[in-house]
Design an enzyme around this catalytic site. Structure first.
Site, PDB file in Angstrom:
ATOM      1  N   ASP A  80       0.721  -1.088  -0.123  1.00  0.00           N
ATOM      2  CA  ASP A  80       0.022  -0.072   0.107  1.00  0.00           C
ATOM      3  C   ASP A  80       0.903   1.111   0.001  1.00  0.00           C
ATOM      4  OD1 ASP A  80      -2.222   1.694   0.099  1.00  0.00           O
ATOM      5  OD2 ASP A  80      -3.009   0.779   2.068  1.00  0.00           O
ATOM      6  N   TYR A 103       6.670  -9.458   7.523  1.00  0.00           N
ATOM      7  CA  TYR A 103       6.567  -8.080   7.584  1.00  0.00           C
ATOM      8  C   TYR A 103       7.026  -7.533   9.192  1.00  0.00           C
ATOM      9  CZ  TYR A 103       3.599  -7.659   3.558  1.00  0.00           C
ATOM     10  OH  TYR A 103       3.066  -7.330   2.173  1.00  0.00           O
TER      11      TYR A 103
END
Length: 330
Positions: free
Chosen positions: A98, A156
């Site tokens: 994103d 992540y």
């Protein structure tokens, strides 16, 4: 020749990975550089489905369009990208991160007809790329290799700065929390999410997927006490100590990192997990409630979606991985 590249980038000034008309994106910059390096290529790849979830369409914690100076700085770059959105080389990214999300190594593949050794493509691209993107490696892979069709583990990390005031140089790379966080309770809550589960409660209601079942292999919460510049452990002066004399209650400054490895992630899943664990850390939720939230399959029960700027894609491993779904949730 099919080439696999690992792409690192500072996501601050990008509208995400995926190419978009009129907006500066990581994929757009890569296609521009590929078009310059390999002109007149025939398109072969056309499968654009199945991307990872941490960002298909969401909004950024820092929208370029809301910053006139940044928008002006990158207007020309966006116009140049538009001319490359129909580039002959097709690029398939492993994760469509994103806007505002950073990466140390997002994998991507493309086909190209060239005599250039695959290992030389990375440095050749880097001289054509802006300084906030770097291709860290490039290798030749099997002609049928596809990042969405092989078993993989993605990792992540979400970075939190506990502090009253954030240093300006860190403003795009940490989510700031102004209250103490109980890392031990955060870890207890995190343990409840390890394993194969339906993560509906921890994904955006706008996620368009057939199944919300995912497997988290590892989920850890760690902390590091911060010291003021020039005042290391030998001085005994930790960040926050300088505020005592001003009558302000001391806040022990620290960096908290949430690291998660899984077989894939739903849209906003890591950021919602981070937002929920922050709520646990500050005492707004109990660690035991996270198991109930998971089982409820109700997004409204979980914590807020943490800002994109604290999220880093550390990497993707392509491998045959023996699942270990043992979780120790109390």
């Amino acid at each position: 020749m099919r080439v696999l590249i690992r792409v690192a980038y500072d996501g601050t000034d990008f509208a995400g990975w995926q190419k978009q008309p009129g907006r500066r994106t990581v994929e757009g910059e890569l296609l521009k550089a590929l078009g310059e390096l390999f002109p007149n290529q025939k398109s072969i790849l056309d499968d654009r489905g199945g991307a990872s979830a941490e960002g298909r369409k969401g909004t950024s914690a820092r929208n370029i369009g809301s910053d006139p100076k940044k928008a002006g700085d990158h207007a020309e770059a966006s116009e140049k990208q538009d001319s490359n959105l129909d580039a002959s080389i097709e690029l398939i990214g492993g994760s469509r991160t994103d806007a505002g999300v950073h990466s140390y190594g997002n994998p991507a593949v493309f086909d190209v007809e060239t005599r250039m050794p695959a290992e030389r493509i990375a440095p050749a691209l880097n001289v054509r790329l802006p300084e906030d993107i770097r291709v860290m490696s490039s290798i030749a892979v099997a002609e049928d290799f596809h990042p969405h069709h092989v078993k993989s583990r993605k990792t992540y990390e979400y970075r939190i700065r506990v502090a009253r005031t954030l240093f300006p140089t860190d403003r795009y790379y940490f989510h700031t929390v102004h209250v103490p966080l109980n890392v031990e309770q955060m870890q207890k809550a995190a343990d409840c999410l390890v394993g194969k589960h339906d993560f509906t409660s921890f994904s955006s209601v706008h996620a368009q997927v057939k199944s919300r079942v995912r497997t988290i292999y590892e989920l850890s919460v760690s902390r590091e006490i911060r010291y003021l510049p020039g005042n290391g452990p030998a001085s005994g002066m930790k960040a926050g100590d300088h505020q005592k004399s001003g009558g302000v209650p001391e806040l022990q400054e620290m960096d908290v990192r949430i690291r998660v490895t899984g077989d894939g992630f739903l849209y906003n899943m890591v950021r919602i997990i981070a937002g929920t664990l922050i709520e646990v850390g500050r005492g707004a939720m109990s660690s035991s409630s996270v198991k109930e939230i998971l089982e409820a399959k109700d997004r409204s029960l979980a914590g807020p979606t943490a800002p994109a700027k604290g999220l880093f894609l550390l990497g993707t491993e392509f491998l045959d991985f023996e699942e270990d779904q043992a979780a120790h949730c109390e």
